[in-house]
Design a protein around this motif. Structure first.
Motif, PDB file in Angstrom:
ATOM      1  N   LYS A  59       0.827  -1.206   0.000  1.00 58.59           N
ATOM      2  CA  LYS A  59       0.000   0.000   0.000  1.00 58.59           C
ATOM      3  C   LYS A  59       0.864   1.260   0.000  1.00 58.59           C
ATOM      4  O   LYS A  59       1.991   1.257   0.481  1.00 58.59           O
ATOM      5  CB  LYS A  59      -0.913   0.011   1.228  1.00 58.59           C
ATOM      6  CG  LYS A  59      -1.829  -1.200   1.346  1.00 58.59           C
ATOM      7  CD  LYS A  59      -2.880  -1.210   0.236  1.00 58.59           C
ATOM      8  CE  LYS A  59      -3.880  -2.361   0.437  1.00 58.59           C
ATOM      9  NZ  LYS A  59      -4.886  -2.415  -0.639  1.00 58.59           N
ATOM     10  N   TRP A  60       0.275   2.364  -0.504  1.00 59.75           N
ATOM     11  CA  TRP A  60       1.035   3.609  -0.664  1.00 59.75           C
ATOM     12  C   TRP A  60       1.563   4.133   0.660  1.00 59.75           C
ATOM     13  O   TRP A  60       2.681   4.661   0.730  1.00 59.75           O
ATOM     14  CB  TRP A  60       0.176   4.672  -1.356  1.00 59.75           C
ATOM     15  CG  TRP A  60      -1.001   5.142  -0.538  1.00 59.75           C
ATOM     16  CD1 TRP A  60      -2.269   4.653  -0.570  1.00 59.75           C
ATOM     17  CD2 TRP A  60      -1.000   6.195   0.429  1.00 59.75           C
ATOM     18  NE1 TRP A  60      -3.080   5.316   0.315  1.00 59.75           N
ATOM     19  CE2 TRP A  60      -2.319   6.281   0.942  1.00 59.75           C
ATOM     20  CE3 TRP A  60      -0.034   7.076   0.908  1.00 59.75           C
ATOM     21  CZ2 TRP A  60      -2.670   7.207   1.912  1.00 59.75           C
ATOM     22  CZ3 TRP A  60      -0.384   8.003   1.875  1.00 59.75           C
ATOM     23  CH2 TRP A  60      -1.685   8.065   2.367  1.00 59.75           C
ATOM     24  N   TYR A  61       0.770   3.985   1.741  1.00 62.25           N
ATOM     25  CA  TYR A  61       1.232   4.525   3.021  1.00 62.25           C
ATOM     26  C   TYR A  61       2.381   3.694   3.579  1.00 62.25           C
ATOM     27  O   TYR A  61       3.265   4.230   4.268  1.00 62.25           O
ATOM     28  CB  TYR A  61       0.073   4.605   4.024  1.00 62.25           C
ATOM     29  CG  TYR A  61      -0.695   3.318   4.237  1.00 62.25           C
ATOM     30  CD1 TYR A  61      -0.285   2.366   5.166  1.00 62.25           C
ATOM     31  CD2 TYR A  61      -1.851   3.056   3.498  1.00 62.25           C
ATOM     32  CE1 TYR A  61      -0.994   1.196   5.350  1.00 62.25           C
ATOM     33  CE2 TYR A  61      -2.560   1.882   3.673  1.00 62.25           C
ATOM     34  CZ  TYR A  61      -2.130   0.951   4.599  1.00 62.25           C
ATOM     35  OH  TYR A  61      -2.823  -0.225   4.782  1.00 62.25           O
ATOM     36  N   LEU A  62       2.424   2.397   3.259  1.00 60.33           N
ATOM     37  CA  LEU A  62       3.558   1.580   3.668  1.00 60.33           C
ATOM     38  C   LEU A  62       4.803   1.903   2.843  1.00 60.33           C
ATOM     39  O   LEU A  62       5.928   1.803   3.339  1.00 60.33           O
ATOM     40  CB  LEU A  62       3.213   0.092   3.543  1.00 60.33           C
ATOM     41  CG  LEU A  62       2.190  -0.449   4.544  1.00 60.33           C
ATOM     42  CD1 LEU A  62       1.884  -1.917   4.257  1.00 60.33           C
ATOM     43  CD2 LEU A  62       2.707  -0.283   5.972  1.00 60.33           C
ATOM     44  N   VAL A  63       4.591   2.300   1.583  1.00 64.31           N
ATOM     45  CA  VAL A  63       5.710   2.761   0.758  1.00 64.31           C
ATOM     46  C   VAL A  63       6.416   3.921   1.450  1.00 64.31           C
ATOM     47  O   VAL A  63       7.644   3.946   1.591  1.00 64.31           O
ATOM     48  CB  VAL A  63       5.225   3.197  -0.646  1.00 64.31           C
ATOM     49  CG1 VAL A  63       6.336   3.944  -1.388  1.00 64.31           C
ATOM     50  CG2 VAL A  63       4.775   1.988  -1.446  1.00 64.31           C
TER      51      VAL A  63
END
Length: 242
Positions: A59-63
């Protein structure tokens, strides 16, 4: 192949040593190496890594979290690294023992730093050989001045000591690759994607905290600009054609 790519990055240290030994205009070699590395790594981030990270397995927030982790790792490592820009030899401070101490401490710091970078390059090359090779070259260009620093500050040490320490620095990058290779059986696609994000965070650190500040304040400016443009263009063309 990924392990061979980590060796490529390590061998650039020798270019710095050769520059000290064979070239009179070592300052120009340093300027070009930093500028090419900056252009190449910025281009790699824009055209390859950023699109891949946000289209990948996490997910983008984990990126963002993993990029921050990679950035933070190099922040912590550099707290223990001597700042070679503050240790230029002058008539006032030149001393053989002090110079050798700087060289040894710098070499130890670079070895630790390069092990982490070797792990990063290996991870990137496992995901995409082209990205790994571009990263290895970018990191390698950035390491040329460190090879110059280490070899020059150890000038008064016995040849055997100088060559052993330089070899250890060169091999530290592939050592990081070997460590990642040993762990590769435990890596899933999601873990590799996370590690690529961590690697990207390290690249952001190299660009923002090391390369860009150095290039901006380095003169002559036109030489730096040419180096950045060439490094950026070569990688951009490679990524777009790929």
């Amino acid at each position: 192949m990924p392990l061979m790519i980590t060796l490529v990055a390590g061998l650039f240290i020798l270019l710095g040593a050769f520059a000290i030994k064979f070239f009179k205009e070592t300052h120009k070699v340093e300027i070009i190496s930093f500028a090419l590395a900056l252009g190449a790594l910025v281009s790699l981030m824009i055209f390859d890594l950023i699109p891949d990270m946000f289209e990948g397995e996490i997910k983008w927030y984990l990126v963002i979290v993993f990029v921050a982790v990679g950035f933070g790792i190099l922040v912590l490592l550099d707290l223990f690294a001597p700042d070679h820009e503050d240790h230029h030899d002058t008539e006032e401070n030149h001393d053989e023992e002090n110079s050798a101490h700087i060289g040894i401490m710098s070499a130890l710091a670079v070895i630790l730093h390069n092990i982490v970078e070797g792990m990063t390059v290996y991870t990137m090359a496992m995901d995409d050989v082209k990205q790994g090779l571009i990263l290895a070259i970018g990191i390698g260009l950035h390491n040329i001045p460190m090879g110059m620093l280490i070899f020059s500050t150890l000038a008064h040490k016995p040849k055997k000591d100088k060559y052993i320490l330089t070899s250890a620095v060169v091999l530290s990058t592939p050592l990081g690759g070997v460590l990642m290779m040993l762990l590769s059986g435990l890596l899933t696609e999601a873990i590799i994607a996370a590690l690529v994000c961590v690697a990207a965070g390290m690249i952001v650190y190299l660009i923002a905290m090391e390369l860009a500040p150095h290039v901006i304040k380095t003169k002559p400016v036109n030489l730096s600009v040419v180096g950045v443009v060439i490094g950026f263009a070569v990688v951009a063309v490679s990524c777009l054609l790929g």
